[in-house]
Design a protein around this motif. Structure first.
Motif, PDB file in Angstrom:
ATOM      1  N   GLY A   8      74.663  60.537  73.817  1.00 54.88           N
ATOM      2  CA  GLY A   8      75.593  59.843  72.927  1.00 54.88           C
ATOM      3  C   GLY A   8      77.018  60.159  73.305  1.00 54.88           C
ATOM      4  N   SER A   9      77.953  59.576  72.548  1.00 59.30           N
ATOM      5  CA  SER A   9      79.375  59.824  72.821  1.00 59.30           C
ATOM      6  C   SER A   9      79.859  61.108  72.139  1.00 59.30           C
ATOM      7  N   PHE A  10      79.355  61.353  70.943  1.00 59.27           N
ATOM      8  CA  PHE A  10      79.693  62.565  70.178  1.00 59.27           C
ATOM      9  C   PHE A  10      81.214  62.771  70.103  1.00 59.27           C
ATOM     10  N   ASP A  11      81.907  61.769  69.561  1.00 65.01           N
ATOM     11  CA  ASP A  11      83.393  61.785  69.532  1.00 65.01           C
ATOM     12  C   ASP A  11      83.930  61.786  68.107  1.00 65.01           C
ATOM     13  N   PRO A  12      83.838  62.879  67.366  1.00 69.47           N
ATOM     14  CA  PRO A  12      83.243  64.158  67.709  1.00 69.47           C
ATOM     15  C   PRO A  12      81.830  64.268  67.119  1.00 69.47           C
ATOM     16  N   ILE A  13      81.171  65.369  67.467  1.00 67.91           N
ATOM     17  CA  ILE A  13      79.851  65.666  66.886  1.00 67.91           C
ATOM     18  C   ILE A  13      80.013  65.871  65.370  1.00 67.91           C
ATOM     19  N   HIS A  14      79.085  65.334  64.584  1.00 62.07           N
ATOM     20  CA  HIS A  14      79.149  65.515  63.119  1.00 62.07           C
ATOM     21  C   HIS A  14      77.803  66.013  62.607  1.00 62.07           C
ATOM     22  N   ASN A  15      77.701  66.214  61.297  1.00 61.10           N
ATOM     23  CA  ASN A  15      76.483  66.822  60.742  1.00 61.10           C
ATOM     24  C   ASN A  15      75.225  65.961  60.924  1.00 61.10           C
ATOM     25  N   GLY A  16      75.407  64.636  60.977  1.00 60.34           N
ATOM     26  CA  GLY A  16      74.251  63.753  61.212  1.00 60.34           C
ATOM     27  C   GLY A  16      73.690  63.973  62.616  1.00 60.34           C
ATOM     28  N   HIS A  17      74.585  64.125  63.607  1.00 60.26           N
ATOM     29  CA  HIS A  17      74.149  64.440  64.972  1.00 60.26           C
ATOM     30  C   HIS A  17      73.455  65.806  65.005  1.00 60.26           C
ATOM     31  N   MET A  18      74.067  66.777  64.334  1.00 56.73           N
ATOM     32  CA  MET A  18      73.520  68.137  64.380  1.00 56.73           C
ATOM     33  C   MET A  18      72.126  68.183  63.769  1.00 56.73           C
ATOM     34  N   ASP A  19      71.946  67.407  62.709  1.00 57.20           N
ATOM     35  CA  ASP A  19      70.638  67.353  62.042  1.00 57.20           C
ATOM     36  C   ASP A  19      69.569  66.795  62.995  1.00 57.20           C
ATOM     37  N   ILE A  20      69.905  65.702  63.686  1.00 57.39           N
ATOM     38  CA  ILE A  20      68.942  65.111  64.642  1.00 57.39           C
ATOM     39  C   ILE A  20      68.664  66.119  65.769  1.00 57.39           C
ATOM     40  N   ALA A  21      69.724  66.761  66.267  1.00 54.77           N
ATOM     41  CA  ALA A  21      69.557  67.712  67.376  1.00 54.77           C
ATOM     42  C   ALA A  21      68.650  68.881  66.967  1.00 54.77           C
ATOM     43  N   GLN A  22      68.875  69.406  65.772  1.00 59.02           N
ATOM     44  CA  GLN A  22      68.037  70.531  65.309  1.00 59.02           C
ATOM     45  C   GLN A  22      66.585  70.111  65.161  1.00 59.02           C
ATOM     46  N   ARG A  23      66.383  68.932  64.582  1.00 62.81           N
ATOM     47  CA  ARG A  23      65.004  68.475  64.369  1.00 62.81           C
ATOM     48  C   ARG A  23      64.322  68.166  65.696  1.00 62.81           C
ATOM     49  N   ALA A  24      65.068  67.596  66.647  1.00 58.22           N
ATOM     50  CA  ALA A  24      64.477  67.325  67.968  1.00 58.22           C
ATOM     51  C   ALA A  24      64.189  68.641  68.691  1.00 58.22           C
ATOM     52  N   ALA A  25      65.060  69.616  68.518  1.00 58.27           N
ATOM     53  CA  ALA A  25      64.869  70.906  69.189  1.00 58.27           C
ATOM     54  C   ALA A  25      63.582  71.592  68.722  1.00 58.27           C
ATOM     55  N   ASN A  26      63.155  71.266  67.494  1.00 58.41           N
ATOM     56  CA  ASN A  26      61.893  71.832  66.988  1.00 58.41           C
ATOM     57  C   ASN A  26      60.672  71.188  67.647  1.00 58.41           C
ATOM     58  N   LEU A  27      60.876  70.008  68.228  1.00 60.91           N
ATOM     59  CA  LEU A  27      59.741  69.277  68.809  1.00 60.91           C
ATOM     60  C   LEU A  27      59.580  69.541  70.309  1.00 60.91           C
ATOM     61  N   PHE A  28      60.633  70.088  70.943  1.00 56.41           N
ATOM     62  CA  PHE A  28      60.613  70.255  72.407  1.00 56.41           C
ATOM     63  C   PHE A  28      60.921  71.706  72.783  1.00 56.41           C
ATOM     64  N   ASP A  29      60.555  72.064  74.022  1.00 58.02           N
ATOM     65  CA  ASP A  29      60.899  73.413  74.491  1.00 58.02           C
ATOM     66  C   ASP A  29      62.402  73.503  74.724  1.00 58.02           C
ATOM     67  N   GLU A  30      62.964  72.412  75.240  1.00 60.75           N
ATOM     68  CA  GLU A  30      64.403  72.410  75.484  1.00 60.75           C
ATOM     69  C   GLU A  30      65.001  71.052  75.122  1.00 60.75           C
ATOM     70  N   LEU A  31      66.155  71.083  74.467  1.00 65.85           N
ATOM     71  CA  LEU A  31      66.864  69.838  74.159  1.00 65.85           C
ATOM     72  C   LEU A  31      68.230  69.885  74.840  1.00 65.85           C
ATOM     73  N   VAL A  32      68.520  68.848  75.616  1.00 69.00           N
ATOM     74  CA  VAL A  32      69.841  68.766  76.247  1.00 69.00           C
ATOM     75  C   VAL A  32      70.639  67.697  75.509  1.00 69.00           C
ATOM     76  N   LEU A  33      71.669  68.122  74.831  1.00 68.05           N
ATOM     77  CA  LEU A  33      72.567  67.183  74.165  1.00 68.05           C
ATOM     78  C   LEU A  33      73.491  66.650  75.268  1.00 68.05           C
ATOM     79  N   ALA A  34      73.299  65.375  75.598  1.00 64.35           N
ATOM     80  CA  ALA A  34      73.947  64.800  76.780  1.00 64.35           C
ATOM     81  C   ALA A  34      75.133  63.949  76.350  1.00 64.35           C
ATOM     82  N   ILE A  35      76.314  64.356  76.790  1.00 65.97           N
ATOM     83  CA  ILE A  35      77.538  63.683  76.333  1.00 65.97           C
ATOM     84  C   ILE A  35      78.024  62.692  77.389  1.00 65.97           C
TER      85      ILE A  35
END
Ligand code: ADP
Length: 159
Positions: A8-35
């Motif tokens: 995503g663009s993450f301009d800037p990162i907000h709590n909705g992004h952080m929530d998705i990232a945390q939940r995805a991180a629980n499903l995978f061994d590694e999550l790369v937040l790609a800007i």
């Protein structure tokens, strides 16, 4: 090793992004937040600033790292050996765009599966553009962003 990217663009990162990232991180061994360095929209923060902010706010999450990228998202996913591309869905209007992008990415690379996570109730109407708009108009955005993001917006506003 199960790896996913969350682009995503993450301009800037907000709590909705952080929530998705945390939940995805629980499903995978590694999550790369790609800007994505050069999205087709006007940006407030440079790619270096967006990466640095995301790195700092996501620091508590051990299996999340933040990387900038350019070019095709599926190529970046492939270069990281990621099996999945995570996106967040808020309202119906997101669905149409995400659906098109997912099908295009499927054509470009069948090795990367798109996974959409539904937003959490409290973030359903949160977007980076709205955060910036409300902030510039003097509204309180502290419940919507990490304190480091708020501080970065304040610095930018004073400049
Ligand atoms: P883009 O520039 O690709 O639209 P954004 O930085 O706006 O990227 O968002 C990245 C991803 O996060 C997208 O999949 C977007 O739908 C999702 N997203 C943005 N805001 C929210 C939110 N409040 N809740 C859930 N997902 C969100």
């Amino acid at each position: 090793m199960r790896i996913a990217i969350y682009p995503g663009s993450f301009d800037p990162i907000h709590n909705g992004h952080m929530d998705i990232a945390q939940r995805a991180a629980n499903l995978f061994d590694e999550l790369v937040l790609a800007i994505y360095a050069r999205p087709d929209k006007s940006l407030l923060f440079s790619v270096e600033e967006r990466v640095s902010l995301a790195q700092r706010v996501m620091a508590p999450y051990d299996n999340v790292r933040v990387e900038p990228y350019d070019g095709l998202t599926v190529e970046f996913a492939r270069s990281l050996r990621a099996q999945a591309l995570v996106r967040g869905l808020r309202v119906i209007s997101d669905f149409e765009r995400e659906y098109q992008m997912a099908l295009m990415n499927q054509r470009l690379s069948s090795a990367v599966e798109t996974i959409c996570l539904m937003t959490s109730y409290e973030y359903a109407f949160l977007s980076s553009s709205l955060v910036k708009e409300v902030f510039i108009a003097g509204g309180d955005i502290s419940p919507m962003v990490h304190p480091l993001v708020l501080a970065a917006l304040e610095v930018r506003n004073r400049a």
